[in-house]
Write a protein that holds these residues in place. Sequence first.
Motif, PDB file in Angstrom:
ATOM      1  N   LYS A  70       0.851  -1.198   0.000  1.00 61.28           N
ATOM      2  CA  LYS A  70       0.000   0.000   0.000  1.00 61.28           C
ATOM      3  C   LYS A  70       0.883   1.244   0.000  1.00 61.28           C
ATOM      4  N   LEU A  98      -4.715 -12.936  16.322  1.00 63.78           N
ATOM      5  CA  LEU A  98      -5.381 -11.631  16.251  1.00 63.78           C
ATOM      6  C   LEU A  98      -6.677 -11.812  15.458  1.00 63.78           C
ATOM      7  N   TRP A 157       0.822   1.171  10.762  1.00 63.65           N
ATOM      8  CA  TRP A 157       2.150   0.558  10.732  1.00 63.65           C
ATOM      9  C   TRP A 157       3.252   1.563  10.414  1.00 63.65           C
ATOM     10  N   ARG A 178     -10.778   0.103  12.927  1.00 65.08           N
ATOM     11  CA  ARG A 178      -9.507   0.398  13.584  1.00 65.08           C
ATOM     12  C   ARG A 178      -9.404  -0.211  14.982  1.00 65.08           C
ATOM     13  N   SER A 180     -12.796  -3.165  10.057  1.00 68.61           N
ATOM     14  CA  SER A 180     -12.488  -1.851   9.456  1.00 68.61           C
ATOM     15  C   SER A 180     -12.853  -0.676  10.348  1.00 68.61           C
ATOM     16  N   ALA A 222      -8.124  -3.306  15.381  1.00 70.50           N
ATOM     17  CA  ALA A 222      -6.874  -4.088  15.380  1.00 70.50           C
ATOM     18  C   ALA A 222      -5.699  -3.257  15.941  1.00 70.50           C
TER      19      ALA A 222
HETATM   20  S1  NHW Z   1      -2.135 -13.231  11.110  1.00 69.07           S
HETATM   21  C1  NHW Z   1      -3.852 -13.471  11.284  1.00 69.07           C
HETATM   22  C2  NHW Z   1      -4.586 -12.210  11.504  1.00 69.07           C
HETATM   23  N1  NHW Z   1      -6.011 -12.490  11.652  1.00 69.07           N
HETATM   24  C3  NHW Z   1      -6.856 -12.659  10.616  1.00 69.07           C
HETATM   25  O1  NHW Z   1      -6.506 -12.543   9.476  1.00 69.07           O
HETATM   26  C4  NHW Z   1      -8.258 -13.063  11.015  1.00 69.07           C
HETATM   27  C5  NHW Z   1      -9.306 -12.455  10.142  1.00 69.07           C
HETATM   28  N2  NHW Z   1      -9.176 -11.019  10.117  1.00 69.07           N
HETATM   29  C6  NHW Z   1      -9.466 -10.223  11.165  1.00 69.07           C
HETATM   30  O2  NHW Z   1      -9.873 -10.655  12.233  1.00 69.07           O
HETATM   31  C7  NHW Z   1      -1.480 -13.983  12.642  1.00 69.07           C
HETATM   32  C8  NHW Z   1      -9.241  -8.721  10.965  1.00 69.07           C
HETATM   33  O3  NHW Z   1      -9.218  -8.468   9.591  1.00 69.07           O
HETATM   34  C9  NHW Z   1      -7.934  -8.218  11.616  1.00 69.07           C
HETATM   35  C10 NHW Z   1      -7.743  -6.741  11.232  1.00 69.07           C
HETATM   36  C11 NHW Z   1      -8.042  -8.307  13.126  1.00 69.07           C
HETATM   37  C12 NHW Z   1      -6.707  -8.987  11.124  1.00 69.07           C
HETATM   38  N3  NHW Z   1      -1.494  -8.143  11.329  1.00 69.07           N
HETATM   39  O4  NHW Z   1      -9.093  -2.868  12.791  1.00 69.07           O
HETATM   40  P1  NHW Z   1      -8.762  -2.509  11.406  1.00 69.07           P
HETATM   41  C13 NHW Z   1      -1.544 -12.971  13.731  1.00 69.07           C
HETATM   42  O5  NHW Z   1      -2.452 -13.018  14.539  1.00 69.07           O
HETATM   43  C14 NHW Z   1      -3.681  -3.709   9.941  1.00 69.07           C
HETATM   44  C15 NHW Z   1      -1.156  -6.888  11.664  1.00 69.07           C
HETATM   45  O6  NHW Z   1      -9.578  -1.451  10.796  1.00 69.07           O
HETATM   46  P2  NHW Z   1      -9.683  -5.121  10.597  1.00 69.07           P
HETATM   47  C16 NHW Z   1      -0.441 -11.940  13.804  1.00 69.07           C
HETATM   48  C17 NHW Z   1      -3.966  -3.013   8.627  1.00 69.07           C
HETATM   49  O7  NHW Z   1      -2.836  -3.045   7.786  1.00 69.07           O
HETATM   50  N4  NHW Z   1      -1.835  -5.803  11.218  1.00 69.07           N
HETATM   51  O8  NHW Z   1      -8.772  -3.797  10.466  1.00 69.07           O
HETATM   52  C18 NHW Z   1      -0.922 -10.614  14.339  1.00 69.07           C
HETATM   53  C19 NHW Z   1      -4.330  -1.637   9.122  1.00 69.07           C
HETATM   54  O9  NHW Z   1      -3.165  -0.912   9.471  1.00 69.07           O
HETATM   55  P3  NHW Z   1      -2.593   0.208   8.441  1.00 69.07           P
HETATM   56  C20 NHW Z   1      -2.901  -6.019  10.419  1.00 69.07           C
HETATM   57  O10 NHW Z   1      -9.683  -5.788   9.301  1.00 69.07           O
HETATM   58  C21 NHW Z   1       0.221  -9.634  14.410  1.00 69.07           C
HETATM   59  C22 NHW Z   1      -5.088  -1.917  10.400  1.00 69.07           C
HETATM   60  O11 NHW Z   1      -4.719  -3.248  10.802  1.00 69.07           O
HETATM   61  C23 NHW Z   1      -3.301  -7.299  10.043  1.00 69.07           C
HETATM   62  O12 NHW Z   1     -10.983  -4.799  11.221  1.00 69.07           O
HETATM   63  C24 NHW Z   1      -0.208  -8.298  14.986  1.00 69.07           C
HETATM   64  C25 NHW Z   1      -6.587  -1.892  10.166  1.00 69.07           C
HETATM   65  O13 NHW Z   1      -7.221  -2.127  11.371  1.00 69.07           O
HETATM   66  C26 NHW Z   1      -2.534  -8.390  10.532  1.00 69.07           C
HETATM   67  N5  NHW Z   1      -2.814  -9.662  10.222  1.00 69.07           N
HETATM   68  O14 NHW Z   1      -8.850  -6.024  11.642  1.00 69.07           O
HETATM   69  C27 NHW Z   1       0.951  -7.364  15.107  1.00 69.07           C
HETATM   70  N6  NHW Z   1      -4.376  -7.202   9.262  1.00 69.07           N
HETATM   71  O15 NHW Z   1      -1.256   0.587   8.995  1.00 69.07           O
HETATM   72  C28 NHW Z   1       1.774  -7.642  16.373  1.00 69.07           C
HETATM   73  C29 NHW Z   1      -4.636  -5.897   9.141  1.00 69.07           C
HETATM   74  O16 NHW Z   1      -2.511  -0.455   7.113  1.00 69.07           O
HETATM   75  C30 NHW Z   1       2.874  -6.602  16.573  1.00 69.07           C
HETATM   76  N7  NHW Z   1      -3.766  -5.163   9.823  1.00 69.07           N
HETATM   77  O17 NHW Z   1      -3.564   1.334   8.450  1.00 69.07           O
HETATM   78  C31 NHW Z   1       3.714  -6.872  17.865  1.00 69.07           C
HETATM   79  C32 NHW Z   1       2.975  -6.509  19.101  1.00 69.07           C
HETATM   80  C33 NHW Z   1       3.733  -6.956  20.398  1.00 69.07           C
HETATM   81  C34 NHW Z   1       4.983  -6.182  20.592  1.00 69.07           C
HETATM   82  C35 NHW Z   1       5.667  -6.624  21.863  1.00 69.07           C
HETATM   83  C36 NHW Z   1       7.000  -5.930  22.117  1.00 69.07           C
END
Ligand code: NHW
Length: 443
Positions: A11, A149, A17, A159, A157, A161
């Motif tokens: 993107k 997550l 991020w 925000r 969508s 996450a």
């Molecule tokens: S990957 C699996 C992730 N889960 C899924 O795909 C399940 C189905 N999807 C959902 O539930 C394994 C939603 O679509 C999720 C996003 C919740 C994914 N990782 O809330 P908004 C993991 O679990 C960014 C990180 O509106 P949403 C690993 C996206 O680019 N970021 O979106 C997890 C945007 O940011 P941007 C992700 O669709 C690692 C923002 O979220 C992502 O309602 C986490 C949009 O938020 C993903 N998979 O919810 C990071 N998908 O910058 C851990 C989307 O582009 C970091 N986004 O605006 C480390 C933390 C700990 C540090 C400790 C020192």
Amino acid sequence: PVAQPSRKDIKDKYAFWGSQPVMQFSDEAKDVEDGPIDAPKTVEEVRKEPYTLPSSFVWCECNINDPHEVQEVYTLLHNNYVEDDDAMFRFNYSPEFLQWALQPPGYQRDWHVGVRVKGSNKLVAFISGIPASIRANGKPVPAVEINFLCVLKKLRSKRLAPVLIKEITRRVNLRGIWQAAYTAGVVLPRPVCGCRYWHRSLNPKKLIEVRFSSLQPRMTMARTIKLYRLPASTTTPGLRPMEAHDTAAVTELLNGHLAQFKLTQHFSEDEVAHWFLPQPLVVDTYVVDSQLAQQQQQQQQSSEAQQLPAGAADAAAPSSSSSSSNGAGSSSSSSSSSIVSVVSFYTLPSSVLGHEEHNELRAAYMFYTVPGPTPLTQLMQDALTLAAGKGYDVFNALDLMDNASFLKELKFGIGDGALQYYLYNWRMANTPLQPKELGLILL
Ligand code: NHW
């Protein structure tokens, strides 16, 4: 060629991020040194209050040991977790698997973070962290692995996450840990490595019926079934399920093997016991026990000898009697140093969405494997044989570590999704890595 994000996958702007301590696409590849991205902080400087959620939601800790609460997390993921691009399959991690995946040694309950609706108490979002000793370019990096997550489909969508990610970061920082590793199918700033999944059909008929795969041109179903047929039994002498007393030997083999990779994990004995001791429908680990192999060989020789005419038997197996004294009878006390190879896989079924006949795809995923003196292709052929015998439909493996050496020969086909690996608050020189330089497997 390595699966790296193409221009179209990236993107222009990442509102969240772009603000986080992660490598950015704009970062120059040269002059990068390994180390944290943020200036060092102390635990005292970490925000004490949880991040603010929209007013109708509250934070909760999910007690994964509680049968009701693990069921709630299971149900959230079962209905809302990762799907393929065509929405035909969705990961279906079992409750037992979640208990295993979320409770390794040193796990923290407050890193199993949920969001509930005020009033109804319904669980609508989740994120988790578990402790892990990561090694990046040889340097130990105390870290967490972030996984599971998930936000309810209806709440996407909005925000949420980023709030979940900031909240788990805060809770991890409060315990003095500043780095994380995670994987995702989506491209975010900036992958340390891009891998691909490969799939080995074990039950091609069912895979074709659920449209996981398709009948190849000029192939009949019968020929396809024959193509993927595996032997009835394994071929590596001394292969047996891992047992508790193998833990020290497996730990040594595993850490020794993993040290060659640029990004990997280091395991304590307790962690090896947790991650590798077999649990039905969660994780399967087999070891090659050279002592057992020897016994099997001797037994075979003596049974072959018995089939020979009298007299010929002694000539055929001259050493069997002298060496059997420390053989057959002593299997229970087998010394741990006789373990020379390890192969493991975990169980992660997918729901088949909207199919009349089938509702589940039974998938085994390759986990950590140490070939030692056993040819990797042979060890993996045995893993496929075992998985087929246990009724799995497909065996999946990433192209990381040395896996490229067996994937084609063992009839794996490349999948269509990539899996990107990320580090939080850690810059790594000479990235992106090639998959063969990667020695890290997240569930
Ligand atoms: S990957 C699996 C992730 N889960 C899924 O795909 C399940 C189905 N999807 C959902 O539930 C394994 C939603 O679509 C999720 C996003 C919740 C994914 N990782 O809330 P908004 C993991 O679990 C960014 C990180 O509106 P949403 C690993 C996206 O680019 N970021 O979106 C997890 C945007 O940011 P941007 C992700 O669709 C690692 C923002 O979220 C992502 O309602 C986490 C949009 O938020 C993903 N998979 O919810 C990071 N998908 O910058 C851990 C989307 O582009 C970091 N986004 O605006 C480390 C933390 C700990 C540090 C400790 C020192």
